[in-house]
Enzyme design. Structure first.
Site, PDB file in Angstrom:
ATOM      1  N   LYS A  19       0.857  -1.208   0.000  1.00 17.30           N
ATOM      2  CA  LYS A  19       0.000   0.000   0.000  1.00 17.30           C
ATOM      3  C   LYS A  19       0.882   1.242   0.000  1.00 17.30           C
ATOM      4  CE  LYS A  19      -1.801   1.566   4.066  1.00 17.30           C
ATOM      5  NZ  LYS A  19      -1.443   2.958   4.359  1.00 17.30           N
ATOM      6  N   ASN A  20       1.926   1.228   0.869  1.00 15.04           N
ATOM      7  CA  ASN A  20       2.715   2.439   1.075  1.00 15.04           C
ATOM      8  C   ASN A  20       3.735   2.694  -0.019  1.00 15.04           C
ATOM      9  OD1 ASN A  20       1.147   2.888   3.251  1.00 15.04           O
ATOM     10  ND2 ASN A  20       2.652   2.203   4.757  1.00 15.04           N
ATOM     11  N   ARG A  89      -4.713  10.701   4.256  1.00 14.51           N
ATOM     12  CA  ARG A  89      -3.648  11.686   4.428  1.00 14.51           C
ATOM     13  C   ARG A  89      -2.642  11.612   3.297  1.00 14.51           C
ATOM     14  NH1 ARG A  89       1.129  12.262   6.378  1.00 14.51           N
ATOM     15  NH2 ARG A  89       1.656  14.017   7.691  1.00 14.51           N
ATOM     16  N   CYS A 113      -4.857  12.526  12.732  1.00 14.64           N
ATOM     17  CA  CYS A 113      -5.441  11.193  12.581  1.00 14.64           C
ATOM     18  C   CYS A 113      -5.211  10.492  13.913  1.00 14.64           C
ATOM     19  CB  CYS A 113      -4.784  10.446  11.436  1.00 14.64           C
ATOM     20  SG  CYS A 113      -3.165   9.904  11.874  1.00 14.64           S
ATOM     21  N   ARG A 118      -0.372  14.881  12.374  1.00 13.66           N
ATOM     22  CA  ARG A 118       0.544  14.442  11.307  1.00 13.66           C
ATOM     23  C   ARG A 118       0.958  15.713  10.546  1.00 13.66           C
ATOM     24  NH1 ARG A 118      -1.076   9.090  10.004  1.00 13.66           N
ATOM     25  NH2 ARG A 118       0.542   8.881   8.436  1.00 13.66           N
ATOM     26  N   ILE A 120       3.079  18.437   8.241  1.00 12.55           N
ATOM     27  CA  ILE A 120       3.735  18.366   6.921  1.00 12.55           C
ATOM     28  C   ILE A 120       4.750  19.505   6.790  1.00 12.55           C
ATOM     29  CG2 ILE A 120       1.832  17.202   5.720  1.00 12.55           C
ATOM     30  CD1 ILE A 120       0.986  19.914   4.605  1.00 12.55           C
ATOM     31  N   ASP A 121       5.288  19.937   7.949  1.00 12.97           N
ATOM     32  CA  ASP A 121       6.218  21.074   7.912  1.00 12.97           C
ATOM     33  C   ASP A 121       7.481  20.778   7.101  1.00 12.97           C
ATOM     34  OD1 ASP A 121       6.579  19.228  10.059  1.00 12.97           O
ATOM     35  OD2 ASP A 121       8.148  20.525  10.861  1.00 12.97           O
ATOM     36  N   ASP A 302       4.528   0.312  11.949  1.00 11.74           N
ATOM     37  CA  ASP A 302       3.294  -0.310  11.436  1.00 11.74           C
ATOM     38  C   ASP A 302       3.143  -1.756  11.870  1.00 11.74           C
ATOM     39  OD1 ASP A 302       3.308   1.442   8.229  1.00 11.74           O
ATOM     40  OD2 ASP A 302       2.806   2.068  10.259  1.00 11.74           O
ATOM     41  N   VAL A 324       8.016   6.834  16.689  1.00  2.63           N
ATOM     42  CA  VAL A 324       7.707   7.462  15.400  1.00  2.63           C
ATOM     43  C   VAL A 324       6.476   8.352  15.477  1.00  2.63           C
ATOM     44  CG1 VAL A 324       7.066   7.003  13.007  1.00  2.63           C
ATOM     45  CG2 VAL A 324       8.820   5.599  14.123  1.00  2.63           C
ATOM     46  N   ARG A 394      -8.822  -0.441   4.494  1.00  3.81           N
ATOM     47  CA  ARG A 394      -8.009   0.595   3.861  1.00  3.81           C
ATOM     48  C   ARG A 394      -6.693   0.017   3.355  1.00  3.81           C
ATOM     49  NH1 ARG A 394      -7.116   6.018   7.047  1.00  3.81           N
ATOM     50  NH2 ARG A 394      -5.740   6.116   5.242  1.00  3.81           N
TER      51      ARG A 394
HETATM   52  C1  EPZ Z   1       4.173   6.695   6.179  1.00  2.58           C
HETATM   53  O1  EPZ Z   1       3.447   7.747   6.791  1.00  2.58           O
HETATM   54  C2  EPZ Z   1       3.220   5.514   6.116  1.00  2.58           C
HETATM   55  N1  EPZ Z   1       2.049   5.867   5.315  1.00  2.58           N
HETATM   56  C3  EPZ Z   1       2.778   5.127   7.523  1.00  2.58           C
HETATM   57  O2  EPZ Z   1       1.970   3.947   7.409  1.00  2.58           O
HETATM   58  C4  EPZ Z   1       4.019   4.770   8.350  1.00  2.58           C
HETATM   59  O3  EPZ Z   1       3.637   4.488   9.661  1.00  2.58           O
HETATM   60  C5  EPZ Z   1       4.989   5.963   8.339  1.00  2.58           C
HETATM   61  O4  EPZ Z   1       5.314   6.315   6.971  1.00  2.58           O
HETATM   62  C6  EPZ Z   1       6.284   5.645   9.064  1.00  2.58           C
HETATM   63  O5  EPZ Z   1       6.887   4.530   8.455  1.00  2.58           O
HETATM   64  C7  EPZ Z   1       2.159   5.867   3.960  1.00  2.58           C
HETATM   65  O6  EPZ Z   1       3.213   5.615   3.402  1.00  2.58           O
HETATM   66  C8  EPZ Z   1       0.911   6.204   3.190  1.00  2.58           C
HETATM   67  P1  EPZ Z   1       6.327  10.124   8.295  1.00  2.58           P
HETATM   68  P2  EPZ Z   1       4.057   9.262   6.798  1.00  2.58           P
HETATM   69  O7  EPZ Z   1       6.228  11.336   7.449  1.00  2.58           O
HETATM   70  O8  EPZ Z   1       4.729   9.533   5.493  1.00  2.58           O
HETATM   71  C9  EPZ Z   1       6.440  13.405  11.684  1.00  2.58           C
HETATM   72  C10 EPZ Z   1       0.040   2.622   7.654  1.00  2.58           C
HETATM   73  O9  EPZ Z   1      -0.563   2.085   8.596  1.00  2.58           O
HETATM   74  N2  EPZ Z   1       6.518  14.378  10.582  1.00  2.58           N
HETATM   75  O10 EPZ Z   1       7.587   9.303   8.271  1.00  2.58           O
HETATM   76  O11 EPZ Z   1       2.978  10.170   7.237  1.00  2.58           O
HETATM   77  C11 EPZ Z   1       5.036  12.831  11.790  1.00  2.58           C
HETATM   78  O12 EPZ Z   1       4.231  13.698  12.571  1.00  2.58           O
HETATM   79  C12 EPZ Z   1       0.578   4.034   7.786  1.00  2.58           C
HETATM   80  O13 EPZ Z   1       0.236   2.065   6.532  1.00  2.58           O
HETATM   81  C13 EPZ Z   1       6.739  15.721  10.888  1.00  2.58           C
HETATM   82  O14 EPZ Z   1       6.873  16.102  12.047  1.00  2.58           O
HETATM   83  O15 EPZ Z   1       5.144   9.108   7.947  1.00  2.58           O
HETATM   84  C14 EPZ Z   1       5.244  11.500  12.434  1.00  2.58           C
HETATM   85  O16 EPZ Z   1       5.281  11.656  13.841  1.00  2.58           O
HETATM   86  C15 EPZ Z   1       0.384   4.584   9.194  1.00  2.58           C
HETATM   87  N3  EPZ Z   1       6.772  16.620   9.873  1.00  2.58           N
HETATM   88  C16 EPZ Z   1       6.643  11.076  11.949  1.00  2.58           C
HETATM   89  O17 EPZ Z   1       7.242  12.251  11.386  1.00  2.58           O
HETATM   90  C17 EPZ Z   1       6.612  16.261   8.565  1.00  2.58           C
HETATM   91  O18 EPZ Z   1       6.670  17.138   7.662  1.00  2.58           O
HETATM   92  C18 EPZ Z   1       6.597  10.005  10.875  1.00  2.58           C
HETATM   93  O19 EPZ Z   1       5.924  10.533   9.785  1.00  2.58           O
HETATM   94  C19 EPZ Z   1       6.389  14.895   8.274  1.00  2.58           C
HETATM   95  C20 EPZ Z   1       6.350  13.973   9.306  1.00  2.58           C
END
Ligand code: EPZ
Length: 423
Positions: A19-20, A89, A113, A118, A120-121, A302, A324, A394
């Site tokens: 999926k990811n 998201r 969520c 979550r 996106i900064d 995950d 994480v 999902r």
């Molecule tokens: C991806 O989410 C996956 N989703 C998540 O899987 C997975 O848990 C995560 O990566 C970590 O491996 C998809 O790929 C669709 P991150 P993502 O950006 O990209 C913080 C599932 O169940 N952060 O690595 O959102 C954020 O708040 C899902 O399949 C910032 O602070 O993960 C979080 O605490 C759940 N600023 C941490 O980083 C930012 O700009 C990890 O987020 C971006 C992220």
């Protein structure tokens, strides 16, 4: 979903496409005009949602038997509406490709969520550094740019999504972009392979430093999505908690290295092949271990919920640390309803194992917790009723069907026609 416990799972299950990865590959198709083809795409809700996003932008998408064709010739809009983004998201992953190819993107801010805010900064800081003008208001964030230019950026955190958005923005930027402290997940490597097949120049896929030399244009390509390592880990733990023997195929074991070494430390027998992993074991012999989630190649967040179920059964005390996401222990209270003894303190969960689980009604708070609760139901004595199982749909293709093929007694009750006996 009705799960009747007490059965040992055994047999072979093939994982679907990840999926990811699939969601980002779909977004990456926006970088080139024409028809790209993706194989081994999982038929799951999030893929349907991303398809809606692409169609909302004007792309034409066909999807049958795992193969998806995406025609981006008529992409005229660069707006992802709230209704779609709040459902998923990952819709924000279209931002990088849209700004790179069309010079603009307007995406509803992803709401929080169940895993915590979550942000996106990092995504936005990178796009701004590349020359994007970032404006937000009325719940939307908009990025516009005449032409993106290369940057050298050190990511505050190896964010998977930020790495992917900035990677997709950089492939058409002027000059060579360096992303340090980039995410190293196998799904990023998969995305890099697809982008390179579209004409991108990328070095360092899978390492913490990505170097992208911008090209003038990208062309369409064909790609097969890699196997879903999280789905693989989910079914391996389902086999382990039931004391069965399960082989998962369609996956390279090395993407599960740390996870498999944890299973071995618990006392699960693990056999690895080039494209499959087989496990077997006796739950009464399992011992607890400590687990800390980290960005890849650390233990996957995950798989944290699924591992908590296994540790609830293992003898001894285990400490699970979630590094994480800010709030990914939401399902502990549900697991406690089945008899688990888990005490949460901040981002640590202390599990006192050796517990027998008993069936009850529980609610799925999110995708992976939902799968974990189903696994708990397989190990519990009696009948477990899971509610809000739309979360599971999902990200897991044919979830009950694959579990039934392994011998599980599990079925979907659509209008309450099936339920557990009143206890
Ligand atoms: C991806 O989410 C996956 N989703 C998540 O899987 C997975 O848990 C995560 O990566 C970590 O491996 C998809 O790929 C669709 P991150 P993502 O950006 O990209 C913080 C599932 O169940 N952060 O690595 O959102 C954020 O708040 C899902 O399949 C910032 O602070 O993960 C979080 O605490 C759940 N600023 C941490 O980083 C930012 O700009 C990890 O987020 C971006 C992220």
């Amino acid at each position: 979903m009705i799960v009747r416990g007490g059965r040992r799972l055994s047999g072979q299950v093939t994982v679907s496409g990840a999926k990811n990865s699939a969601l980002k590959l779909m977004a990456a198709a926006l970088l080139a005009p024409g028809v790209s083809v993706l194989h081994n795409v999982p038929a799951i809700q999030d893929v349907s949602t991303m398809r809606e996003v692409l169609e909302h932008l004007g792309a034409r998408v066909d999807f049958a038997d795992g193969t998806m064709t995406i025609d981006t010739v008529d992409v005229t809009s660069q707006v992802a509406p709230y209704e779609l983004v709040q459902r998923m998201r990952a819709s924000i992953q279209i931002m990088g490709p849209l700004v790179a190819r069309f010079g603009q993107a307007r995406v509803a801010m992803p709401g929080g969520c169940n895993l915590g805010p979550r942000k996106i900064d990092i995504h936005l800081r990178g796009l701004a550094a590349m020359g994007g003008t970032v404006r937000s208001g009325h719940g939307f964030v908009e990025v516009t740019a005449d032409k993106l230019r290369a940057i050298d950026m050190f990511l505050d955190y190896p964010s998977v999504g930020a790495t992917e958005n900035l990677l997709m923005a950089a492939v058409l930027a002027e000059g060579t972009t360096t992303l340090e402290n980039a995410a190293r997940e196998p799904e990023i490597v998969d995305l890099c392979k697809f982008l390179v097949s579209m004409g991108a120049e990328i070095e360092g896929a899978g390492s913490s430093t990505l170097r992208i030399t911008g090209v003038n244009e990208m062309h369409t390509a064909e790609h097969t999505v890699l196997g879903d390592r999280i789905e693989a880990g989910t079914y391996l733990i389902a086999g382990a908690v039931t004391g069965g023997e399960v082989e998962v195929t369609g996956i390279s074991p090395h993407v599960l290295d740390l996870f498999l070494s944890k299973l071995r430390s618990i006392g699960v027998q693990v056999h690895e092949n080039t494209r499959s992993v087989k496990i077997w074991g006796d739950p009464t012999s399992y011992v607890g271990v400590d687990v800390a989630t980290l960005p890849y190649p650390g233990f996957a967040t995950d798989l944290q919920a699924q591992m908590m179920v296994l540790l609830s059964l293992a003898q001894g005390v285990s400490v699970v640390t979630e590094n994480v996401f800010e709030n990914r222990f939401g399902f502990v209270d549900e697991l406690a309803r089945l008899g688990a003894d888990i005490r949460v303190n901040g981002n640590h969960a202390v599990i006192t194992g050796g517990r027998a689980l008993s069936g009850a009604i529980v609610r799925c708070p999110d995708l992976r917790a939902g799968a974990a609760l189903a696994i708990a139901g397989l190990a519990a004595e009696g009948c477990t009723e899971l509610r809000d199982v739309y979360h599971i749909d999902r990200g897991y293709e044919r979830f009950e069907e694959k579990l039934r093929a392994l011998g599980a007694d599990v079925e979907r009750s659509v209008a309450g026609e099936v339920s557990c006996p009143a206890t």
